[in-house]
Design a protein around this motif. Sequence first.
Motif, PDB file in Angstrom:
ATOM      1  N   UNK A  15       0.835  -1.208   0.000  1.00 16.56           N
ATOM      2  CA  UNK A  15       0.000   0.000   0.000  1.00 16.56           C
ATOM      3  C   UNK A  15       0.868   1.254   0.000  1.00 16.56           C
ATOM      4  N   UNK A  16       1.950   1.220   0.767  1.00 11.70           N
ATOM      5  CA  UNK A  16       2.855   2.371   0.810  1.00 11.70           C
ATOM      6  C   UNK A  16       3.513   2.584  -0.555  1.00 11.70           C
ATOM      7  N   UNK A  17       3.914   1.468  -1.186  1.00  8.78           N
ATOM      8  CA  UNK A  17       4.605   1.571  -2.480  1.00  8.78           C
ATOM      9  C   UNK A  17       3.685   2.103  -3.569  1.00  8.78           C
ATOM     10  N   UNK A  18       2.398   1.740  -3.495  1.00 12.76           N
ATOM     11  CA  UNK A  18       1.460   2.106  -4.558  1.00 12.76           C
ATOM     12  C   UNK A  18       0.536   3.263  -4.178  1.00 12.76           C
ATOM     13  N   UNK A  19       0.827   3.921  -3.057  1.00 15.81           N
ATOM     14  CA  UNK A  19      -0.082   4.959  -2.561  1.00 15.81           C
ATOM     15  C   UNK A  19      -0.202   6.143  -3.514  1.00 15.81           C
ATOM     16  N   UNK A  20       0.832   6.414  -4.317  1.00 21.95           N
ATOM     17  CA  UNK A  20       0.798   7.557  -5.233  1.00 21.95           C
ATOM     18  C   UNK A  20       0.293   7.192  -6.624  1.00 21.95           C
ATOM     19  N   UNK A  21      -0.081   5.933  -6.834  1.00 22.29           N
ATOM     20  CA  UNK A  21      -0.590   5.522  -8.155  1.00 22.29           C
ATOM     21  C   UNK A  21      -2.044   5.975  -8.268  1.00 22.29           C
TER      22      UNK A  21
END
Length: 280
Positions: A177-183
Amino acid sequence: MAPRAVWKGVLKIAEVTCPVSLYTAASTAERISFHTLNRKTGNRVHRQFIDEVSGKPVEAEDQVKGYDKGDGDYVILEPEEIAAAIPESDKTLSVETFLPCDEIDDIFFDRPYYVSPSTPVASEAFALIREGLKGQRSAALARTVIFRRMRSILIRPHGEGLIATTLNFDYEIRSAEDAFSDVPAIKIDDEMLELAEHIIKTKAGQFDPKSFDDRYESALAELVQAKIEGRKLKPQKRPEPTKVVNLMDALRQSAKASGDKTTRKTKSATPKQEPRRKAS
């Protein structure tokens, strides 16, 4: 020459035991490695641990591990204290449960090891475990102390043997979730999606690790050989930067190129008929 086992112990399922050996399945030993040299003398240089305050080298017998409590305040841990705190290995791969082979997300996979019976007497029990896992399409989840750490290990059938893969702990896996939070959430046009799916279908293939070329290692090997022979290598041609185009146009061009390649491949695969010889 048989490889050297990195671990020997017993695979235990309920009351069934089987002496086994673990062998490293993936290794970086074949990669090109370098030493650091003194440019002026050509001699090898060695690393030293330096006291960050006094600037003096610290000998191995004076080095000790420490945990930073914060602001440079350390708790010192002596080697004997660490050894006493680590659980002793009983050299037993104790199976706790069985899972479908695809049950565990491969993000948890760490390192693979080949598993084989360590004695001729163990072969029957080993074959029974292997065939049982194959028949049920299952993997065994076991735990043991390996390399001074308690590890969870997934054991799966692999050819005539087994593969044991150490698993990362949950706390070692970072949040997706942290890795993809800006997608951002984007609605994809139906035509664009159809073109993308078409490209994927036309480029469908099978996994073949032998087809992968480690270009970095190959380039290093060629450079080293050239230096040994006193040759100069031509600099590699750098790819020209791609032009930024509209995404839809890029998809259409890619789909067209994929279609052309498929057509050419199909045509070239058709064997040419040899001309008939005239009867004499």
